[in-house]
Design an enzyme around this catalytic site. Structure first.
Site, PDB file in Angstrom:
ATOM      1  N   GLY A   1       5.555   4.283  -8.871  1.00  0.00           N
ATOM      2  CA  GLY A   1       6.287   3.026  -9.082  1.00  0.00           C
ATOM      3  C   GLY A   1       5.318   1.843  -9.086  1.00  0.00           C
ATOM      4  O   GLY A   1       5.365   0.980  -9.968  1.00  0.00           O
ATOM      5  N   HIS A   2       4.413   1.809  -8.095  1.00  0.00           N
ATOM      6  CA  HIS A   2       3.412   0.731  -8.058  1.00  0.00           C
ATOM      7  C   HIS A   2       2.512   0.804  -9.294  1.00  0.00           C
ATOM      8  O   HIS A   2       2.132  -0.221  -9.857  1.00  0.00           O
ATOM      9  CB  HIS A   2       2.524   0.866  -6.818  1.00  0.00           C
ATOM     10  CG  HIS A   2       3.235   0.722  -5.513  1.00  0.00           C
ATOM     11  ND1 HIS A   2       3.458   1.780  -4.665  1.00  0.00           N
ATOM     12  CD2 HIS A   2       3.765  -0.365  -4.905  1.00  0.00           C
ATOM     13  CE1 HIS A   2       4.090   1.361  -3.595  1.00  0.00           C
ATOM     14  NE2 HIS A   2       4.304   0.064  -3.707  1.00  0.00           N
TER      15      HIS A   2
ATOM     16  N   LEU B   1       0.458   3.638  -2.188  1.00  0.00           N
ATOM     17  CA  LEU B   1       0.885   3.461  -3.572  1.00  0.00           C
ATOM     18  C   LEU B   1       1.406   4.759  -4.193  1.00  0.00           C
ATOM     19  O   LEU B   1       0.936   5.846  -3.873  1.00  0.00           O
ATOM     20  CB  LEU B   1      -0.292   2.924  -4.393  1.00  0.00           C
ATOM     21  CG  LEU B   1      -0.909   1.627  -3.854  1.00  0.00           C
ATOM     22  CD1 LEU B   1      -2.115   1.224  -4.686  1.00  0.00           C
ATOM     23  CD2 LEU B   1       0.119   0.502  -3.810  1.00  0.00           C
TER      24      LEU B   1
ATOM     25  N   GLY C   1       0.803  -1.224   0.000  1.00  0.00           N
ATOM     26  CA  GLY C   1       0.000   0.000   0.000  1.00  0.00           C
ATOM     27  C   GLY C   1       0.830   1.265   0.000  1.00  0.00           C
ATOM     28  O   GLY C   1       2.025   1.258  -0.272  1.00  0.00           O
TER      29      GLY C   1
ATOM     30  N   LYS D   1      13.351  -2.133  -8.196  1.00  0.00           N
ATOM     31  CA  LYS D   1      13.796  -1.286  -7.086  1.00  0.00           C
ATOM     32  C   LYS D   1      14.264  -2.180  -5.927  1.00  0.00           C
ATOM     33  O   LYS D   1      15.291  -1.946  -5.311  1.00  0.00           O
ATOM     34  CB  LYS D   1      12.630  -0.377  -6.678  1.00  0.00           C
ATOM     35  CG  LYS D   1      12.633   0.119  -5.265  1.00  0.00           C
ATOM     36  CD  LYS D   1      13.461   1.382  -5.151  1.00  0.00           C
ATOM     37  CE  LYS D   1      13.467   2.006  -3.794  1.00  0.00           C
ATOM     38  NZ  LYS D   1      12.786   1.380  -2.719  1.00  0.00           N
TER      39      LYS D   1
END
Ligand code: PAF
Length: 278
Positions: free
Chosen positions: A36-37, A33, A31, A147
């Site tokens: 990147g997510h 977010l 979570g 990452k």
């Protein structure tokens, strides 16, 4: 988008989807977010009939002195972002592990160095939660960001060793406009520490430039010295150049190199890495 809180329901829904012949792209997250997510979700969206995102802050992967209680949360913002990315099922479990949960999934060797050395047990927590998530979500493939380069390698190894029937897709790291790798933990940085944290990617890129100049097979120490000198951190946890496949010291068989760094800015520990294709 349907939001599902029950483990029985997500398992039932995804089992049915697979039985109907639909592919499932899965993005596990904790979570809070960010872009990147969202890029992981887009990768899943491009390739799958159905996209499932999970949001679960997994206590098993936090050490006793780590930031579980203050890990940032934003369930409403997260749900909005998932919906904007065309996610089909959002799994936000109300309760995740069985009350008598007793299983630990542990990948050896790959987990002992780098982040594993300073965060003992962290990767056992990651592989244990991810294995259970895979059992609940029945993914055709799951997307993980580069990452967390070591995490990606560890999960690939778990999937290969345990013959899990899914593909692991690695997605490129996403940087902010100033170059800082996106991370939920960036939120903890003071403005001064955020500026100093920019030395993470500058150090990595300078190492890459030096190795490009020195050429294949060159001594890695001068590049590492340059990286260390550029880093303006309160403490360097590690700064290494490793074999990108084994995460161990490069050998004559090494196909590609990766530079990885972990360092503290104030009390916030950040990681970053870059491929060194020479
Ligand atoms: O990368 C993360 O956010 C977590 O380690 C993961 C893979 C969701 C497991 O909790």
């Amino acid at each position: 988008m349907d939001t599902i809180e029950s483990v029985a329901e997500i398992q039932e829904r995804t089992r049915k989807l697979r039985a109907e012949g639909r592919s499932i792209g899965f993005v596990p997250t904790m979570g809070f977010l960010h872009a990147g997510h969202r890029s992981l979700m887009r990768t899943a969206r491009e390739r799958a009939d159905q996209v499932v995102v999970s949001i679960f802050v997994n206590p098993l992967q936090f050490g006793p002195t780590e930031d579980l209680a203050r890990y940032p949360r934003d369930p409403e913002g997260d749900a909005r972002q998932c919906s904007e990315e065309g996610v089909d099922l959002l799994f936000m479990p109300a309760s995740f592990y069985l009350p008598d949960h007793a299983t630990k999934v542990q990948v050896e060797r790959l987990t002992t160095g780098l982040c594993g050395a300073s965060r003992p047990g962290h990767f056992d927590g990651v592989t244990t939660v991810v294995a259970r998530l895979f059992g609940l979500v029945h993914p055709t493939f799951a997307v993980f960001g580069e990452k967390d380069f070591q995490q990606l390698a560890v999960i690939r190894k778990m999937v290969a060793d345990l013959a899990m029937d899914l593909e692991i897709v690695g997605a490129p790291l996403v940087r902010d406009t100033d170059g800082l790798a996106l991370s939920s933990r960036n939120k903890y940085l003071s403005p001064e520490d955020r500026t100093r944290a920019l030395t993470l990617h500058r150090a990595l890129f300078a190492m890459r430039d030096r190795l490009r100049t020195d050429g294949k097979g060159a001594d890695l120490e001068p590049a590492k010295r340059i990286g260390r000198a550029l880093l303006d951190a309160d403490r360097i946890d590690y700064l290494e150049i490793v074999d990108a496949d084994t995460l161990a010291e490069p050998t004559a068989d090494t196909r590609s190199l990766r530079a990885l760094v972990a360092a503290f800015f104030g009390t916030t520990r950040l990681i970053d890495n870059v491929g060194l294709d020479l």
